[in-house]
Design a protein around this motif. Structure first.
Motif, PDB file in Angstrom:
ATOM      1  N   ALA A   5      15.834  70.255  45.667  1.00 56.88           N
ATOM      2  CA  ALA A   5      17.033  70.101  44.855  1.00 56.88           C
ATOM      3  C   ALA A   5      17.092  68.718  44.215  1.00 56.88           C
ATOM      4  CB  ALA A   5      18.267  70.330  45.712  1.00 56.88           C
ATOM      5  N   PRO A   7      14.609  66.640  43.092  1.00 58.46           N
ATOM      6  CA  PRO A   7      13.839  66.490  41.847  1.00 58.46           C
ATOM      7  C   PRO A   7      14.528  67.151  40.663  1.00 58.46           C
ATOM      8  CG  PRO A   7      12.411  67.106  43.655  1.00 58.46           C
ATOM      9  CD  PRO A   7      13.802  67.212  44.178  1.00 58.46           C
ATOM     10  N   ALA A   8      15.153  68.280  40.878  1.00 59.51           N
ATOM     11  CA  ALA A   8      15.844  68.938  39.764  1.00 59.51           C
ATOM     12  C   ALA A   8      16.950  68.058  39.215  1.00 59.51           C
ATOM     13  CB  ALA A   8      16.427  70.270  40.239  1.00 59.51           C
ATOM     14  N   VAL A  11      15.325  65.264  37.221  1.00 54.82           N
ATOM     15  CA  VAL A  11      14.897  65.691  35.882  1.00 54.82           C
ATOM     16  C   VAL A  11      16.099  65.802  34.958  1.00 54.82           C
ATOM     17  CG1 VAL A  11      13.879  67.581  34.558  1.00 54.82           C
ATOM     18  CG2 VAL A  11      12.838  66.872  36.723  1.00 54.82           C
ATOM     19  N   ALA A  12      17.171  66.390  35.463  1.00 50.41           N
ATOM     20  CA  ALA A  12      18.368  66.555  34.637  1.00 50.41           C
ATOM     21  C   ALA A  12      18.958  65.203  34.241  1.00 50.41           C
ATOM     22  CB  ALA A  12      19.407  67.383  35.387  1.00 50.41           C
ATOM     23  N   VAL A  14      17.426  62.227  34.069  1.00 45.51           N
ATOM     24  CA  VAL A  14      16.552  61.559  33.093  1.00 45.51           C
ATOM     25  C   VAL A  14      16.710  62.224  31.728  1.00 45.51           C
ATOM     26  CG1 VAL A  14      14.157  61.103  32.475  1.00 45.51           C
ATOM     27  CG2 VAL A  14      14.917  60.779  34.831  1.00 45.51           C
ATOM     28  N   GLY A  15      16.817  63.541  31.756  1.00 45.84           N
ATOM     29  CA  GLY A  15      16.964  64.253  30.495  1.00 45.84           C
ATOM     30  C   GLY A  15      18.230  63.882  29.764  1.00 45.84           C
ATOM     31  N   ILE A  16      19.320  63.816  30.484  1.00 46.70           N
ATOM     32  CA  ILE A  16      20.592  63.493  29.833  1.00 46.70           C
ATOM     33  C   ILE A  16      20.564  62.084  29.262  1.00 46.70           C
ATOM     34  CG2 ILE A  16      23.031  63.077  30.307  1.00 46.70           C
ATOM     35  CD1 ILE A  16      22.824  65.410  32.351  1.00 46.70           C
ATOM     36  N   THR A  18      17.916  60.424  28.339  1.00 42.53           N
ATOM     37  CA  THR A  18      17.017  60.419  27.184  1.00 42.53           C
ATOM     38  C   THR A  18      17.692  61.014  25.961  1.00 42.53           C
ATOM     39  OG1 THR A  18      15.145  60.668  28.678  1.00 42.53           O
ATOM     40  CG2 THR A  18      14.761  61.171  26.347  1.00 42.53           C
ATOM     41  N   LEU A  19      18.394  62.110  26.171  1.00 44.68           N
ATOM     42  CA  LEU A  19      19.026  62.754  25.033  1.00 44.68           C
ATOM     43  C   LEU A  19      20.132  61.896  24.436  1.00 44.68           C
ATOM     44  CD1 LEU A  19      19.158  66.468  26.160  1.00 44.68           C
ATOM     45  CD2 LEU A  19      17.677  65.405  24.472  1.00 44.68           C
ATOM     46  N   VAL A  22      18.414  59.489  22.286  1.00 48.08           N
ATOM     47  CA  VAL A  22      17.908  60.093  21.048  1.00 48.08           C
ATOM     48  C   VAL A  22      19.051  60.452  20.107  1.00 48.08           C
ATOM     49  CG1 VAL A  22      16.601  62.021  20.092  1.00 48.08           C
ATOM     50  CG2 VAL A  22      15.853  60.941  22.198  1.00 48.08           C
ATOM     51  N   ILE A  23      20.168  60.901  20.694  1.00 44.79           N
ATOM     52  CA  ILE A  23      21.332  61.205  19.854  1.00 44.79           C
ATOM     53  C   ILE A  23      21.796  59.940  19.133  1.00 44.79           C
ATOM     54  CG2 ILE A  23      23.793  61.775  19.955  1.00 44.79           C
ATOM     55  CD1 ILE A  23      23.095  63.820  22.120  1.00 44.79           C
ATOM     56  N   LEU A  25      19.994  57.518  18.324  1.00 44.09           N
ATOM     57  CA  LEU A  25      19.007  57.228  17.286  1.00 44.09           C
ATOM     58  C   LEU A  25      19.191  58.159  16.091  1.00 44.09           C
ATOM     59  CD1 LEU A  25      16.387  55.628  16.586  1.00 44.09           C
ATOM     60  CD2 LEU A  25      15.122  57.526  17.577  1.00 44.09           C
ATOM     61  N   GLY A  26      19.441  59.423  16.401  1.00 47.41           N
ATOM     62  CA  GLY A  26      19.543  60.400  15.324  1.00 47.41           C
ATOM     63  C   GLY A  26      20.845  60.342  14.569  1.00 47.41           C
ATOM     64  N   ALA A  27      21.856  59.749  15.169  1.00 46.06           N
ATOM     65  CA  ALA A  27      23.164  59.737  14.524  1.00 46.06           C
ATOM     66  C   ALA A  27      23.177  58.869  13.280  1.00 46.06           C
ATOM     67  CB  ALA A  27      24.216  59.248  15.511  1.00 46.06           C
TER      68      ALA A  27
ATOM     69  N   VAL B 524       8.056  68.983  40.698  1.00 45.21           N
ATOM     70  CA  VAL B 524       8.110  68.279  39.417  1.00 45.21           C
ATOM     71  C   VAL B 524       6.698  68.127  38.874  1.00 45.21           C
ATOM     72  CG1 VAL B 524       8.714  66.130  38.260  1.00 45.21           C
ATOM     73  CG2 VAL B 524      10.210  67.058  40.031  1.00 45.21           C
ATOM     74  N   TYR B 562      10.474  70.922  36.080  1.00 46.26           N
ATOM     75  CA  TYR B 562      10.751  71.192  37.492  1.00 46.26           C
ATOM     76  C   TYR B 562      10.889  72.688  37.674  1.00 46.26           C
ATOM     77  CZ  TYR B 562      13.417  72.003  41.720  1.00 46.26           C
ATOM     78  OH  TYR B 562      13.839  72.497  42.921  1.00 46.26           O
ATOM     79  N   PRO B 566      15.954  75.866  44.858  1.00 45.82           N
ATOM     80  CA  PRO B 566      16.935  75.261  45.748  1.00 45.82           C
ATOM     81  C   PRO B 566      18.128  76.193  45.925  1.00 45.82           C
ATOM     82  CG  PRO B 566      17.078  74.295  43.572  1.00 45.82           C
ATOM     83  CD  PRO B 566      15.889  75.197  43.564  1.00 45.82           C
ATOM     84  N   LEU B 573      13.682  73.510  34.998  1.00 47.27           N
ATOM     85  CA  LEU B 573      14.218  72.470  34.116  1.00 47.27           C
ATOM     86  C   LEU B 573      13.064  71.855  33.348  1.00 47.27           C
ATOM     87  CD1 LEU B 573      16.768  70.531  36.360  1.00 47.27           C
ATOM     88  CD2 LEU B 573      17.293  72.054  34.454  1.00 47.27           C
ATOM     89  N   LEU B 575      12.235  68.693  30.458  1.00 47.38           N
ATOM     90  CA  LEU B 575      12.626  67.571  29.615  1.00 47.38           C
ATOM     91  C   LEU B 575      11.417  67.192  28.786  1.00 47.38           C
ATOM     92  CD1 LEU B 575      14.400  65.193  28.692  1.00 47.38           C
ATOM     93  CD2 LEU B 575      13.542  63.930  30.666  1.00 47.38           C
ATOM     94  N   LEU B 608      16.155  69.086  26.339  1.00 41.58           N
ATOM     95  CA  LEU B 608      16.395  69.368  27.758  1.00 41.58           C
ATOM     96  C   LEU B 608      16.788  70.828  27.855  1.00 41.58           C
ATOM     97  CD1 LEU B 608      16.792  68.400  30.703  1.00 41.58           C
ATOM     98  CD2 LEU B 608      19.163  67.887  30.106  1.00 41.58           C
ATOM     99  N   VAL B 625      17.590  67.354  20.378  1.00 42.77           N
ATOM    100  CA  VAL B 625      18.008  66.329  19.431  1.00 42.77           C
ATOM    101  C   VAL B 625      16.763  65.820  18.716  1.00 42.77           C
ATOM    102  CG1 VAL B 625      19.184  64.132  19.142  1.00 42.77           C
ATOM    103  CG2 VAL B 625      19.878  65.662  20.972  1.00 42.77           C
TER     104      VAL B 625
END
Lengths: 260, 758
Positions: A5, A7-8, A11-12, A14-16, A18-19, A22-23, A25-27, B524, B562, B566, B573, B575, B608, B625
């Motif tokens: 659980a 690692p998930a 990942v989420a 880090v993803g948020i 990163t986004l 990027v948002i 940057l893109g805006a 992962v 990932y 769980p 997931l 990214l 994502l 994005v």
């Protein structure tokens, strides 16, 4: 289960992050340029009521209105060639004023068009004034483009005159000199005054001012060619009428465009 | 009885326990074992692949023999190994049946970054935006069905035009999307990426359904699959008709799809797929924003009732796959015939140029009447060999792809007053060839690292006959002037020439692609990828012996994925961050109604996405994005969306009541789409789009009753927005400068759904 659980969630997370980056940057950024809306007004010139021509005539105007059907600003200067017969050149227009206005040329005060012009803020290199009451390609258009009255004086000659100018194929059209090119001189070309040299960049909230100077209207008109009743024939068949029509369409000499 | 079990490539073609280990492309159920009639709800979501190092797992690459009492053969077509985090494989399951989808193209929304629009009507292929690309109707995305490429090479409306309406959504079993050109198997048009639909029918038996609802929409569907056969044996017929919302949006279509699959000897499979599709429709086109604001036009109105089109498609596709101990070979062959007629009017009365030779005329109308017919033959095959090097399983695959397209296209301008063509813009016949060869490896460097990729080379040939090569002449004959003819038979000073011009040329391209996939480490798996793609040039741009100006794309990707379970939730997931550069991009031109060549472009972005499946729900969501810019100016590319969010959710379960001793089962689905403001020319931005689709259904025994709603909130939104010049004669004088136009998105649409399975 417990171990997988985390690692998930990682990942989420880090993803948020990163986004979001990027948002951010893109805006920013743009495709370039801007859309603008501005007023358009027209006027005559000071002293337009009296003018002297190269042929020795002194003209006193008592009435002079000019019907402007539409106004366009162009990105480029038309070149000779195939464009000579094209009245509409897609891609060159940067701004347009589509509502008509009958301009009292004897008044130097600004007369505003009823509707604002729209376009882009690109640099405009030439202007077009459309002397039309409807379809620019129509064979017949009964709209009065110019309505003039006054008196022409030369030496002892005193010649009252009136003129009502319309533009149709029958009275203003030019026959093709080459039968293989029947559309060598389309009627729309007689209705479009172009190119009017300008160098301006429209901006939001500004005003495009069109000054109509009648000085050139009678430059080559010999009033002795006008019929005795003093009424300019509404046709190019009469040399005085033809020269008056040419004067009305003298692009840069008659129309000055500026942006305030 | 002796039964073979060919392991998914994930077990013998992946690094140990890679989280995205693909299942077989289509696991074939036991032909001799009746499949359950009811769809296995959560089981339709692929279970995480068993790690190869899990206790009891077979050695990688080994085909084992099982002797048991089930007498079942379990085998599917071998899927290609995944190429990193951007390789997305989705089993359809309830996402396909419970979220309203008008057609199979909308299923692409399962993968992150897709936005679909359609300015051309219900029978017109959807315009696809993907990760900063305006892929139009397939020009920048390779679309396949059962591995067969759908894109039409040589289509005058768009080279690569791909209409997926011939796919019945309920017959899509799975979808693989590779976002980017990272798989050596991807060929022409794989610029933004590629997608491959795998057809299948998990619901066995005879199913009939009927839908009726808003705007006179009616849809009848019959599906069948013999209970004793696997999901790859099916037939389906769809009849659809709608009056459409607003003005001029009526449509009709009929589709028939069939497929049979069976064993070929002891270690092979053969499959034959056939299909036919017909459609005829009208479309509304664009509405000028100023006309709508002034009340001169309604939101759902049209300017030109002549817009619409028709299309047809018939195809036969056969493939054979043989899986020996450590060698798998695959061959497939297809023949496809397609017709397309499009009538589109984006500009009204703007583009009719007066030449001196023509009789005087005003603007006669810009309605384009385009016809493009294409016959395509495709063949492809590969052999994959597995071995062991350094005590690690390794794969080598060699394959080829060959296609020949014969296209015939005409493009006319139609006079508004009479409906007659007054000018021929184009008349092309083209014979286009493409033969590609690729080598792909799946090299395990360590038990936790695999290098996947290879190189692909394609030779494209062009033989184009332009039947209307001379449109203008500088000094025409005075005796026989060209007049109003479109295709002239004279050149300078009236010298005679045939109006035909033939050009032939060819070009080859070499495309390296590689992905490094690590892990998994506690589920992962990081990956990085590089790949180059290509889009062949539109035949109308080809010049004799001139080096073919391909559009090449170089794409970089890094991401982590990932996959785990769980809390007994199957969870995936992903990214990904990516950068893509195209040397010659295509940008939409409304004046010619298709994309035209432009300069270089770059895209930088991230996505994502994830899917969580439980015993009573299935949820798939993504957010993408991207920033897309021109190389020379650094300015944004117009029309492509910066932000795309998509969410699909399904909940299902038995209700606490029973009828006649049988449970009542309820299923509800919800799909949400959000698109951020898109950049438009001249520094403008479009409106955002937020739509919600939903459905609810009740199943008892063999009967299902449901209600599907698209655009549940009845949002009045602009599906496409454009800034360009048009003149629809809505004002006294011609409107010649750029102006905002839009295509209207569909209002709320309700469909009552009745279904019986026998």
């Amino acid at each position: 289960v417990t171990r997988s659980a985390h690692p998930a969630a990682g990942v989420a997370a880090v993803g948020i992050i990163t986004l979001i980056a990027v948002i951010a940057l893109g805006a920013c950024g743009s495709t370039g340029g801007n859309v603008v809306t501005f007023d358009v007004a027209a006027s005559g010139t000071e002293g337009a009521r009296t003018l002297d021509t190269a042929l020795g005539w002194h003209v006193a105007l008592t009435r002079a209105t000019l019907h402007l059907g539409a106004v366009y600003l162009n990105l480029s200067v038309p070149i000779s060639g195939s464009q000579e017969t094209n009245c509409i050149l897609p891609g060159v227009y940067t701004a347009e004023q589509l509502s008509p206005l009958d301009v009292d040329v004897l008044s130097a005060s600004l007369q505003r068009f009823a509707v604002k012009a729209t376009g882009t803020d690109d640099e405009a290199r030439t202007g077009e004034v459309w002397l039309t009451g409807g379809d620019v390609n129509a064979s017949t258009d009964t709209t009065t483009i110019a309505d003039l009255a006054g008196t022409a004086t030369r030496d002892a000659q005193v010649l009252p005159f009136t003129a009502r100018v319309t533009i149709s194929s029958g009275n203003r059209g030019i026959a093709p000199s080459d039968p293989s090119q029947p559309s060598q001189h389309p009627i729309c070309k007689q209705r479009i005054v172009s190119p009017i040299a300008i160098d301006l960049r429209p901006r939001d909230g500004g005003t495009l001012v069109i000054v109509v100077d009648p000085q050139q209207w009678f430059a080559n008109v010999d009033f002795t060619a006008v019929p005795a009743d003093g009424v300019f024939p509404d046709s190019n068949a009469n040399i005085a009428s033809q020269n008056l029509f040419s004067g009305l369409r003298a692009a840069t000499a008659t129309f000055q465009l500026s942006f305030q | 009885m002796i039964c073979l079990f060919a392991f998914p490539p994930g077990l013998h073609a992946q690094p140990a326990g890679a989280p995205d280990t693909p299942a077989p492309a289509a696991p074939a159920d036991a032909p001799e074992t009746p499949a359950p009639a009811a769809p296995p709800a959560p089981a339709e979501t692929p279970a995480p692949a068993a790690p190869a190092d899990a206790p009891g797992a077979p050695p990688p690459g080994e085909t084992i023999t099982i002797t048991d009492r089930l007498s079942a053969i379990v085998r599917g077509h071998e899927a290609a190994p995944d190429v990193g985090v951007q390789d997305i494989r989705v089993e359809a399951g309830k996402l396909s049946t419970e979220i309203p989808h008008k057609d199979a193209t909308e299923l692409l929304g399962w993968a992150p970054g897709f936005l679909l629009t359609n300015e051309g009507g219900e029978g017109h292929a959807e315009q696809i935006f993907l990760r900063g690309f305006d892929a139009r109707e397939g020009q920048d995305i390779e679309l396949r069905v059962n591995g067969d490429v759908v894109n039409q090479a040589g289509n005058l409306h768009g080279n690569g035009y791909a209409d997926l309406h011939f796919i019945i959504p309920e017959l899509v079993q799975s979808l693989r999307v590779v976002e980017g050109p990272y798989d050596p198997r991807q060929g022409n048009f794989a610029v933004a990426g590629g997608a491959d639909y795998e057809l299948g029918l998990t619901r066995r038996g005879l199913t009939g359904s009927y839908e009726q609802g808003s705007f006179g929409t009616r849809r009848a569907l019959v599906l069948w699959g013999a209970p004793g056969s696997n999901s790859h044996n099916f037939g389906g017929v769809e009849l659809y008709q709608t009056d459409g919302f607003g003005q001029n949006r009526d449509a009709r279509r009929a589709t028939a799809l069939g497929q049979v699959e069976d064993r070929l000897g002891n270690d092979g499979l053969w499959r034959l797929t056939t299909g036919a599709y017909l459609t005829d429709y009208h479309s509304a086109g664009v509405v000028r924003e100023d006309d709508y604001a002034a009340g001169r036009k309604g939101f759902y109105d049209t300017y030109d009732f002549g817009q619409g089109g028709s299309a047809s498609r018939a195809f036969v596709l056969g493939d054979i796959e043989v899986q020996h101990a450590d060698v798998t070979t695959h061959h497939q062959l297809s023949v496809t015939a397609q017709t397309l007629r499009l009538r589109e009017d984006f500009t009204g009365f703007l583009l009719d140029q007066q030449t001196p030779f023509q009789q005087p005329h005003g603007q006669r109308g810009d309605l384009i009447d385009l016809e493009s017919d294409v016959v395509t033959g495709q063949a492809q095959g590969w052999m994959r060999r597995r071995g062991v090097v350094a005590q690690l399983p390794q794969d080598l695959e060699l394959g080829y792809f060959a296609r020949v397209d014969h296209s015939s296209s005409q493009d006319y301008r139609i006079e508004d007053a009479t409906g007659h063509p007054y000018h021929k813009d184009a008349d092309l016949d083209a014979l286009l060839g493409d033969i590609g060869l690729y080598a792909a490896v799946n090299a395990r460097l360590t038990p936790w690292a695999a290098l996947r990729g290879g190189v692909r080379s394609d030779l494209f040939t062009y033989d184009v006959i332009d039947h209307c090569a001379a449109h203008d002449v500088a000094h025409p004959s005075k005796v026989t002037p060209p007049g109003d003819a479109s295709c002239l038979s004279q050149e300078d000073f009236g010298h005679y020439r045939e109006p035909v011009q033939r050009v032939t040329t060819a070009g080859a391209v070499v495309l390296p692609r590689a992905s490094l996939v690590l892990g998994p480490f506690a589920g992962v798996s990081p990956s990085i990828s590089y790949g180059e793609g290509v889009r062949s040039i539109d035949p109308s741009y080809v010049s004799q012996d001139v080096k073919t100006p391909f559009a090449r794309v170089a794409s970089y990707e890094a991401g982590i994925a990932y996959k785990g379970s769980p809390g007994e939730l199957d969870t995936t997931l992903r990214l990904a961050t990516f950068r893509t550069h195209v040397d010659r991009d295509l940008i939409f031109s409304e004046t010619v109604g298709r994309n035209v060549l432009a300069g270089g472009t770059t895209r930088l972005g991230g996505s994502l996405s994830g899917r969580v499946t439980g015993t009573w729900f299935d949820h798939n969501a993504s957010v993408t994005v991207v920033r897309s810019t021109f190389d020379d100016t650094g300015r944004l590319i117009p029309y492509v969306p910066d932000v795309v969010v998509r969410s699909d959710s399904v909940v299902f379960g038995d209700l606490p009541w029973q009828l006649d001793g049988k449970p009542l089962r309820a299923i509800s689905g919800l799909g949400v789409t959000f698109v951020g403001p898109r950049a438009l020319p001249y520094g403008q931005r479009s409106d955002t789009i937020l739509t919600i689709d939903g459905s609810i259904s009740m199943t008892w025994d063999r009967y299902t009753l449901g209600l599907k709603a698209s655009n549940l909130l009845d949002t009045r939104y602009r599906l496409g927005e454009y800034n360009y010049a048009s003149d629809f004669r809505s004002q006294a004088e011609p409107t010649l400068t750029i102006s905002r136009q839009f295509t209207a998105g569909a209002p709320r649409t309700l469909l009552l759904h009745v279904e019986v399975t026998l």
